[in-house]
Design a protein around this motif. Structure first.
Motif, PDB file in Angstrom:
ATOM      1  N   LEU A 239      64.029 -47.593  33.440  1.00  0.00           N
ATOM      2  CA  LEU A 239      64.390 -47.539  34.851  1.00  0.00           C
ATOM      3  C   LEU A 239      63.510 -48.469  35.687  1.00  0.00           C
ATOM      4  O   LEU A 239      63.995 -49.155  36.596  1.00  0.00           O
ATOM      5  CB  LEU A 239      64.288 -46.109  35.373  1.00  0.00           C
ATOM      6  N   VAL A 240      62.219 -48.493  35.381  1.00  0.00           N
ATOM      7  CA  VAL A 240      61.315 -49.384  36.110  1.00  0.00           C
ATOM      8  C   VAL A 240      61.678 -50.838  35.856  1.00  0.00           C
ATOM      9  O   VAL A 240      61.739 -51.663  36.789  1.00  0.00           O
ATOM     10  CB  VAL A 240      59.853 -49.113  35.722  1.00  0.00           C
ATOM     11  N   LEU A 241      61.938 -51.187  34.600  1.00  0.00           N
ATOM     12  CA  LEU A 241      62.324 -52.561  34.273  1.00  0.00           C
ATOM     13  C   LEU A 241      63.647 -52.930  34.942  1.00  0.00           C
ATOM     14  O   LEU A 241      63.820 -54.052  35.432  1.00  0.00           O
ATOM     15  CB  LEU A 241      62.434 -52.720  32.753  1.00  0.00           C
ATOM     16  N   SER A 242      64.584 -51.984  34.964  1.00  0.00           N
ATOM     17  CA  SER A 242      65.867 -52.229  35.632  1.00  0.00           C
ATOM     18  C   SER A 242      65.666 -52.454  37.120  1.00  0.00           C
ATOM     19  O   SER A 242      66.290 -53.351  37.714  1.00  0.00           O
ATOM     20  CB  SER A 242      66.806 -51.038  35.403  1.00  0.00           C
ATOM     21  N   LEU A 243      64.787 -51.664  37.734  1.00  0.00           N
ATOM     22  CA  LEU A 243      64.513 -51.824  39.162  1.00  0.00           C
ATOM     23  C   LEU A 243      63.927 -53.205  39.450  1.00  0.00           C
ATOM     24  O   LEU A 243      64.365 -53.901  40.378  1.00  0.00           O
ATOM     25  CB  LEU A 243      63.559 -50.728  39.628  1.00  0.00           C
ATOM     26  N   LEU A 244      62.947 -53.606  38.653  1.00  0.00           N
ATOM     27  CA  LEU A 244      62.332 -54.916  38.861  1.00  0.00           C
ATOM     28  C   LEU A 244      63.341 -56.040  38.656  1.00  0.00           C
ATOM     29  O   LEU A 244      63.363 -57.021  39.425  1.00  0.00           O
ATOM     30  CB  LEU A 244      61.151 -55.085  37.906  1.00  0.00           C
ATOM     31  N   ALA A 279      72.303 -52.640  45.406  1.00  0.00           N
ATOM     32  CA  ALA A 279      72.812 -51.266  45.470  1.00  0.00           C
ATOM     33  C   ALA A 279      72.345 -50.472  44.255  1.00  0.00           C
ATOM     34  O   ALA A 279      71.925 -49.309  44.371  1.00  0.00           O
ATOM     35  CB  ALA A 279      74.337 -51.276  45.556  1.00  0.00           C
ATOM     36  N   VAL A 280      72.411 -51.106  43.090  1.00  0.00           N
ATOM     37  CA  VAL A 280      71.908 -50.463  41.870  1.00  0.00           C
ATOM     38  C   VAL A 280      70.409 -50.220  41.991  1.00  0.00           C
ATOM     39  O   VAL A 280      69.906 -49.156  41.602  1.00  0.00           O
ATOM     40  CB  VAL A 280      72.227 -51.343  40.644  1.00  0.00           C
ATOM     41  N   ALA A 281      69.698 -51.192  42.537  1.00  0.00           N
ATOM     42  CA  ALA A 281      68.250 -51.047  42.711  1.00  0.00           C
ATOM     43  C   ALA A 281      67.920 -49.888  43.628  1.00  0.00           C
ATOM     44  O   ALA A 281      66.969 -49.130  43.389  1.00  0.00           O
ATOM     45  CB  ALA A 281      67.652 -52.345  43.258  1.00  0.00           C
ATOM     46  N   GLY A 282      68.694 -49.712  44.705  1.00  0.00           N
ATOM     47  CA  GLY A 282      68.439 -48.615  45.628  1.00  0.00           C
ATOM     48  C   GLY A 282      68.576 -47.256  44.968  1.00  0.00           C
ATOM     49  O   GLY A 282      67.734 -46.360  45.165  1.00  0.00           O
ATOM     50  N   LEU A 288      63.845 -42.745  40.452  1.00  0.00           N
ATOM     51  CA  LEU A 288      62.423 -42.759  40.092  1.00  0.00           C
ATOM     52  C   LEU A 288      61.592 -41.966  41.098  1.00  0.00           C
ATOM     53  O   LEU A 288      60.632 -41.277  40.718  1.00  0.00           O
ATOM     54  CB  LEU A 288      61.921 -44.199  40.013  1.00  0.00           C
ATOM     55  N   ALA A 289      61.937 -42.046  42.383  1.00  0.00           N
ATOM     56  CA  ALA A 289      61.209 -41.284  43.394  1.00  0.00           C
ATOM     57  C   ALA A 289      61.391 -39.788  43.188  1.00  0.00           C
ATOM     58  O   ALA A 289      60.443 -39.003  43.321  1.00  0.00           O
ATOM     59  CB  ALA A 289      61.673 -41.694  44.790  1.00  0.00           C
TER      60      ALA A 289
END
Length: 320
Positions: A239-244, A279-282, A288-289
């Motif tokens: 998830l972190v890698l996807s966010l970045l 949008a995916v990042a949001g 994660l939050a």
């Protein structure tokens, strides 16, 4: 492993200092969610530039291939009144199986209240002023997104219901679905980027208020057992890698495109791809939050009653 079979040394009541830290954690997310909700509405809905660039993303979505559009529409069509009712029933059932009406109410309320707030804001409270010239299909108000609110609300409710040991499994199966819904709404032109971000903000506020309510009732305990590295490797790290990746690629597309308001098919396509990624990042950041907000915490539920004593045990106790 069920609560009643876990060692009592794996959990501890929150002391005053830890309790204050936990409360600050959830109030922080209430503040962040409020800022995200307001900023996305003010920045992208109440300004001509915001409306124009979101319209560019809608025009870019017109260039999506037929197969991709069908897959996106099918995924969104899976969220219906019936499927929502089934999800709510399952959420309430799990809460009751954990022997807590309050837990069931908090989890169910996270989904229902989040959706009601999103629909009320969209239909009654927050208008979409006509600030730029656009065709009728691009002028309707869609802020915030009900589909995104449902997907993230179900994820938040599941994390609230989950024990410390089962939370990684919940995230593994639900997070990718909840995150994908936001991207699908952009692909299918059901919503804009601002709509998905607004719903993410609503989810953070509602889920955190539900957690604070349970904490106020004395139902939150600290988990002292050792962590599970598999959760970090299989759930959190991806998830972190996807966010970045989504933030980096989306931001790069916007920067490299140059004039985002240039009505050009290439520009429109770049803006669409960037906004889909953001949008995916949001939603990824929201997941994660929510995960972080329950780190080393879980809801206390009553242990099941002991099994009835057998006749032999009763006789032995009477003669002891």
């Amino acid at each position: 492993m069920d609560d009643h079979t876990e060692s009592s040394t794996d959990h501890a009541v929150l002391d005053e200092s830890a309790s204050r830290a936990v409360v600050r954690r959830w109030w922080l997310l209430v503040g962040v969610g409020t800022v995200v909700l307001v900023a996305s509405y003010v920045g992208l809905v109440l300004t001509p530039a915001g409306q124009a660039v979101e319209n560019a993303a809608l025009r870019g979505a017109d260039q999506v291939g037929a197969q991709e559009r069908v897959e996106s529409d099918d995924a969104l069509a899976g969220i219906t009144v019936f499927s929502l009712a089934v999800a709510c029933a399952l959420i309430a059932l799990v809460g009751l199986l954990r022997r807590s009406v309050a837990l069931a109410a908090a989890a169910l309320g996270t989904v229902v209240v989040g959706l009601l707030v999103a629909e009320a804001l969209k239909r009654v409270v927050l208008p979409r002023p006509a600030l730029v010239e656009a065709t009728p299909g691009y002028t309707g108000n869609s802020f915030p997104s009900g589909h995104t609110a449902i997907a993230l609300g179900v994820l938040a409710a599941a994390l609230l219901l989950a024990t410390w040991r089962s939370r990684g499994v919940v995230m593994f199966f639900l997070a990718s679905w909840a995150v994908a819904i936001a991207g699908y709404t952009i692909t299918s032109k059901w919503h804009r980027l601002s709509d998905t971000l607004g719903s993410a903000g609503i989810t953070l506020v509602v889920a955190s208020l539900a957690a604070l309510w349970l904490h106020r009732r004395g139902m939150v305990r600290r988990v002292t057992a050792g962590g599970h590295r598999a959760r970090l490797v299989l759930v959190v790290a991806p998830l972190v890698l996807s966010l970045l990746a989504t933030v980096g690629l989306g931001g790069a597309l916007l920067v490299l495109t140059g004039d985002l308001l240039d009505r050009d098919p290439v520009t429109d396509d770049n803006v669409f791809l960037a906004f889909q990624l953001l949008a995916v990042a949001g939603s990824t950041a929201t997941a994660l939050a929510l995960w972080w907000s329950w780190h080393r915490l879980e809801v206390v539920t009553p242990a099941p009653p002991p099994p009835p004593a057998t006749a032999a045990e009763a006789t032995q106790d009477a003669t002891a």
